[in-house]
Write an enzyme that holds these catalytic residues in place. Structure first.
Site, PDB file in Angstrom:
ATOM      1  N   GLU A  95       0.985  -0.788   0.219  1.00 39.34           N
ATOM      2  CA  GLU A  95      -0.333   0.073   0.370  1.00 39.34           C
ATOM      3  C   GLU A  95       0.805   0.929   0.198  1.00 39.34           C
ATOM      4  O   GLU A  95       0.463   2.369   0.743  1.00 39.34           O
ATOM      5  CB  GLU A  95      -1.118  -0.236   0.877  1.00 39.34           C
ATOM      6  CG  GLU A  95      -1.862  -1.355   1.451  1.00 39.34           C
ATOM      7  CD  GLU A  95      -2.831  -1.072   2.351  1.00 39.34           C
ATOM      8  OE1 GLU A  95      -2.342  -0.213   3.626  1.00 39.34           O
ATOM      9  OE2 GLU A  95      -3.511  -2.024   2.761  1.00 39.34           O
ATOM     10  N   CYS A  96       2.142   1.404  -0.972  1.00 36.96           N
ATOM     11  CA  CYS A  96       2.492   2.821  -0.171  1.00 36.96           C
ATOM     12  C   CYS A  96       3.302   3.297  -2.087  1.00 36.96           C
ATOM     13  O   CYS A  96       2.549   2.537  -3.032  1.00 36.96           O
ATOM     14  CB  CYS A  96       4.339   1.828  -0.576  1.00 36.96           C
ATOM     15  SG  CYS A  96       5.644   2.997  -0.379  1.00 36.96           S
ATOM     16  N   GLY A  97       3.418   4.882  -1.883  1.00 36.12           N
ATOM     17  CA  GLY A  97       3.393   5.279  -3.994  1.00 36.12           C
ATOM     18  C   GLY A  97       4.116   4.333  -4.644  1.00 36.12           C
ATOM     19  O   GLY A  97       4.153   4.750  -5.378  1.00 36.12           O
TER      20      GLY A  97
END
Length: 214
Positions: A85-87
């Site tokens: 769920e990271c950029g």
């Protein structure tokens, strides 16, 4: 008054003297016997690859089995702390592309999920596996979740951040930090989160680190 030498005495003196202008013949030395040199196979054989500290570690895979990193001795290895769920999560696609490009030449990519940075890897092993395979078709080895910093830091990440040369060592700041390990198990490069796996800098580093054929 000296008496003249008699003929027999004079002849005896002549035979006793060496030849005129010459020296006694030198004695010819005996030839020296040379023993054949025996080579020690242990000293003449090629030296094995040294083992760096990374290869001492054993980790757990996402499926729950044990994986000795020494099994990757002789290969180039890229270790990445990943999150769902990271950029930077879209880098999974480039990591898979990089792996596909170089796996036949000796590159292994290892993903290490970690929830240490922004709580961006909250899922369990099953959820992580479903995510990476369905969304990015990842088939490089994925490991179990680890702590990449803090008091519970995994032994591997302790080695990566503390037992490496200046310019490589230091705490990990965010997801998708990448460590490149050469075929002897030594960490030779570190790339931060922004470094794209298929970017020119990383491609050049991987090309340089791949095991030499022949």
């Amino acid at each position: 008054m000296l008496r003249p030498l008699t003929a027999p005495l004079a002849l005896a003196l002549v035979l006793a003297l060496p030849a005129c202008g010459g020296a006694p013949a030198a004695t010819k030395p005996e030839p020296t016997k040379t023993e054949p040199v025996k080579l020690d196979p242990a000293k003449t054989a090629p030296a094995p690859l040294a083992q760096g500290p990374i290869l001492d570690h054993e980790v757990e895979t996402l499926d729950g089995t044990k994986q000795k990193l020494s099994d990757y001795r002789g290969k180039a290895v890229l270790l990445v702390n990943v999150a769902s769920e990271c950029g930077y999560t879209p880098q999974y696609a480039q990591l898979q592309e990089l792996y596909g490009k170089y796996k036949d030449r000796g590159l292994v990519v290892l993903g290490f999920p970690s929830n240490d940075f922004g709580n961006q890897e909250p899922g369990d092993a099953a959820a992580i596996k479903e995510f990476v395979t369905s969304k990015f078709a990842v088939d490089f080895p994925m490991m179990a979740k680890v702590h990449a910093k803090g008091p519970e830091i995994a032994p591997l990440y302790k080695t990566l951040t503390e037992e490496t040369p200046d310019g490589i060592k230091g705490d990990i700041q965010w997801n998708f930090t990448k460590f490149l390990v050469d075929p002897t198990g030594k960490v030779v490069a570190r790339f931060d989160s922004k470094a794209e796996p298929m970017g020119p800098e990383m491609l050049a580093a991987v090309e340089k680190t791949l095991p030499q054929s022949g």
